[in-house]
Design an enzyme around this catalytic site. Sequence first.
Site, PDB file in Angstrom:
ATOM      1  N   PRO B 306     -34.827 111.720 -85.074  1.00  0.00           N
ATOM      2  CA  PRO B 306     -35.985 112.390 -84.451  1.00  0.00           C
ATOM      3  C   PRO B 306     -37.019 111.348 -84.011  1.00  0.00           C
ATOM      4  O   PRO B 306     -37.629 110.690 -84.842  1.00  0.00           O
ATOM      5  CB  PRO B 306     -36.521 113.299 -85.556  1.00  0.00           C
ATOM      6  CG  PRO B 306     -35.970 112.759 -86.820  1.00  0.00           C
ATOM      7  CD  PRO B 306     -34.731 111.987 -86.511  1.00  0.00           C
ATOM      8  N   ASP B 480     -38.154 106.285 -85.620  1.00  0.00           N
ATOM      9  CA  ASP B 480     -37.330 107.313 -86.264  1.00  0.00           C
ATOM     10  C   ASP B 480     -38.190 107.978 -87.339  1.00  0.00           C
ATOM     11  O   ASP B 480     -38.511 107.371 -88.366  1.00  0.00           O
ATOM     12  CB  ASP B 480     -36.089 106.645 -86.879  1.00  0.00           C
ATOM     13  CG  ASP B 480     -35.127 107.665 -87.453  1.00  0.00           C
ATOM     14  OD1 ASP B 480     -33.958 107.312 -87.651  1.00  0.00           O
ATOM     15  OD2 ASP B 480     -35.557 108.813 -87.704  1.00  0.00           O
ATOM     16  N   HIS B 481     -38.530 109.226 -87.100  1.00  0.00           N
ATOM     17  CA  HIS B 481     -39.497 109.873 -87.977  1.00  0.00           C
ATOM     18  C   HIS B 481     -38.946 110.105 -89.384  1.00  0.00           C
ATOM     19  O   HIS B 481     -39.697 110.354 -90.318  1.00  0.00           O
ATOM     20  CB  HIS B 481     -39.960 111.206 -87.349  1.00  0.00           C
ATOM     21  CG  HIS B 481     -41.372 111.552 -87.698  1.00  0.00           C
ATOM     22  ND1 HIS B 481     -41.831 111.627 -88.990  1.00  0.00           N
ATOM     23  CD2 HIS B 481     -42.451 111.828 -86.912  1.00  0.00           C
ATOM     24  CE1 HIS B 481     -43.111 111.950 -89.001  1.00  0.00           C
ATOM     25  NE2 HIS B 481     -43.519 112.070 -87.735  1.00  0.00           N
ATOM     26  N   ARG B 482     -37.646 109.983 -89.510  1.00  0.00           N
ATOM     27  CA  ARG B 482     -37.087 110.134 -90.853  1.00  0.00           C
ATOM     28  C   ARG B 482     -37.542 108.977 -91.739  1.00  0.00           C
ATOM     29  O   ARG B 482     -37.622 109.100 -92.952  1.00  0.00           O
ATOM     30  CB  ARG B 482     -35.554 110.150 -90.789  1.00  0.00           C
ATOM     31  CG  ARG B 482     -35.000 111.357 -90.039  1.00  0.00           C
ATOM     32  CD  ARG B 482     -33.502 111.227 -89.835  1.00  0.00           C
ATOM     33  NE  ARG B 482     -33.167 110.078 -89.009  1.00  0.00           N
ATOM     34  CZ  ARG B 482     -31.937 109.776 -88.637  1.00  0.00           C
ATOM     35  NH1 ARG B 482     -30.909 110.514 -89.043  1.00  0.00           N
ATOM     36  NH2 ARG B 482     -31.713 108.737 -87.875  1.00  0.00           N
TER      37      ARG B 482
END
Lengths: 404, 508
Positions: B306, B480-482
């Site tokens: 994401p 990467d929002h993770r």
Amino acid sequence: MSGSRLPTAEFEAEDMVRSAQIAEAGLVPEPEMLQVLAPDGVLSANLSAEVAGSVVDFSPYLSSTDPAHLRSLYRDMFLLRRFDQESTALQRQGQLALWVPLTGQEGAQIGSGRALEQQDYAFPTYREHGVALTRGVELTEILRLFRGVTNGGWDPREKNFHLYTLVLAAQSLHAVGYAMGMQRDQLSDPALPPAATIAYFGDGASSEGDVHESMVFAASFDAPVVFFCQNNQWAISVPSTVQTRVPLARRAEGYGFPGVRVDGNDVLAVEAVTRWALEHARSGRGPVLIEAYTYRMSAHTTADDPTKYRLTQDEQEWRPRDPLLRLETHLRSQGLADETFFEGLTQEARTLAADLRAGVLAMTGPDLADRFAMVYAEPHPLVQEELQLFRDYEAGFADEGTRD
Amino acid sequence: MTLNTFELPDVGEGLTEAEIVQWKVAAGATVAVNDVICEIETAKSIVELPSPFAGTVAELLVAEGVTIEVGTPIISVEDAVSGSPETPGDSSDGAPGPELPADEADGAVPVPDMPGEVATPAGGSAEPAPEPEPTPGPLVGTGPKADAVKRRPRKAQGPSPRTSEQQAGSPVGRPSTPPATIDAPPAQADLAPTAVRSDQVQKPGASLLDPINQLINRVLAKPPVRKAARDLGIDLADVPATGSTGEVTKQDLLSYQAQRDAEKDGADSFWKDPTRLGGGRVERIPVKGVRKATARAMVQSAFTAPHVSIFVDVDASRTMEFVKRLKASRDFEGIKVSPLLILAKAVIWAAARNPSVNATWAEDEIHVKHFMNLGIAAATPRGLMVPNIKEAQNLSLKELALAINELATTARAGKTQPAQMQGGTLTVTNIGALGIDTGTPIINPGEVAIVAFGTIKQKPWVLDGEVIPRWITTLGGSFDHRVVDGDLSARFMADVASILEEPALLLD
């Protein structure tokens, strides 16, 4: 070539709206156009009209019975037309940067110019070559301006003829201001002869704010000024029907001074009406607007091409109304001038053209060093220093150069 | 008997050319002053030209239907032995006649042989005679003028510092080309600019950014470069100049030409030549190699990680200064230094302060790397590649510069090895190289952050309440929002930005 690139659709829409307006405008009555010398050369004995509610008799101002005067008016117009033709040719030969022709307007210019007294002061546009002629300005001096070797050309104070004004309508303000100054001079020194100014402008300039402002001031202060509008029907490519919904002469009513429409191609009527208007102004009764109804027979300037926006047919319609033609017809039919007169004039015009050409070819550019003398009225140390700097610089070239 | 030449005048205001529509006279015809000799069509109108001379037409110098520049001789007329009575002005007309051939010679000298070139060479030949000449030659071109094609030579030694300062530039609009040098063979004429140049060298500093020079808009270039440009038909004004005094170098010219050719090659035939497609109108390009790998990697990245993208505008003026100083320093002699170097260093520096950006998402673990394999996205003949600089955290500024250069050279040559593209930990993409402001980059698979470096250009910028021009760029970053949440990504980008704003922070 360029015609095909015009966004014709827009123009058509505009034209439709405009023709509707013109149809409406047709309801406004055309004012009487003053005329003594008809296109067929027939001369009326007298001239009178209703101006601003009262009947004015212009007959005392007419000089139509003096054959010598008629001939001199014709001579001025004839030489003027030759001057115009030669100047146009000189421009086409690369000797002038630009030329502003006046063919067709000789009557309006010579007539009004000859009506001026010595003490009157004229404020021209850039097309008043005929007025310049009547004021005694050397015609070559005018060409110096159009060759681009001078910023002015003559001393306006010597001839009471202001420098050509290239900014549209600006001179109408100058004329009113000068007239108001004359008014005050008269008050402080009643011995001065009564005098007036005359502001020349065209139908195009009549749409400029400056003309409105100057008319408001002139009316408010009863300034001794005559507004002389040569309505030559075309503001470059815009016809005068688009410039005004009412005849221009009638605009004067709104400002509260008399307005007259005169046949601008009738040199005698123009002269008489202008004489009357100047006297009106000089005597303290305030300004007058004269609309000289005429036609610009050639291009706006040498950089303009009238065939792009008007029909040859329109020009043809005006041709029989030519100011020179009708006076020539009159002179010949009445036996006031013989063939010798006309031949002599042709010879005189030829000499004028030759002298003019020689004069232009002999013109030299101004010395850049002279510019330094035009910054301040008196010598200025900084300018002197800069002049020296410039001379040192000029002297630093290894080659001969073209000037010292 | 004098041969008078009539040059095409500017019959409008500022016209530069006209077409001869029709000749009204032929050679051998007798003409008087003001006789119509021809009809020309300008951009404004069709105009008849009256003859300025009386005499016999010697030659029509331009054919009908030909468009010529203002100032071009169009007709020569031989004086009548005695002035015809029809034109009394002609005798005085003849007097300036001898001057006219000088103008003619001026116009006839082929301009390409003239040393020195103006920004708009088209106007060069249209300038036969200087306007304020005392000779009564025709005004001819009265509109905007190109500069004189050649500077007047100065005396060898500036007599006073004051004058030598002025010497720097030829005066604006100053006519030159004295008749004496016109006839000189080109080789000799070529010496003239050299003399001028050595003149300038004598005055260190003062003349390098001569404002007058800029005013007259002359593109600086050495004579061989000028000649090459002329031969290639390239207007020097179009070529981006990178020389030390702003001159167009040989390299500039060659790369401009290469680029131009590349554009031309494809563009000309693109729409018109369906035959090379085998008759169809759709060209089929097999997806393989780098393109295939790139596609797979991008899809994988875009649909599994994401992305969150953030942007920041940065005043990079100090970076530009720093780069300039580095270029000038002896240590970096021969090494290509660009703002990208500072950005790379800034990213390494900022990653140390925000370690999570230099990591890998491994589903149930996050692997934070305590080393930096800095990827640099590069356009190559084979497609987009992201080789990386191994252990970039250990490199000095100079070593990093060398590494970037080598990486870029290898990539452009299409010689990047697969090993060079593996094991990257964080990527920088220099989209500004093509003049782009910013964009949303897609993270290189296996990484969690990518920084896009926009073009640096001068823009109005408010500093201490005043709008001033500064060198501004936009940094874009995708994360990467993770792994990297909004707060961390913002702090990382702010750190990178702070270095570009003040590179001196790298010293701490």
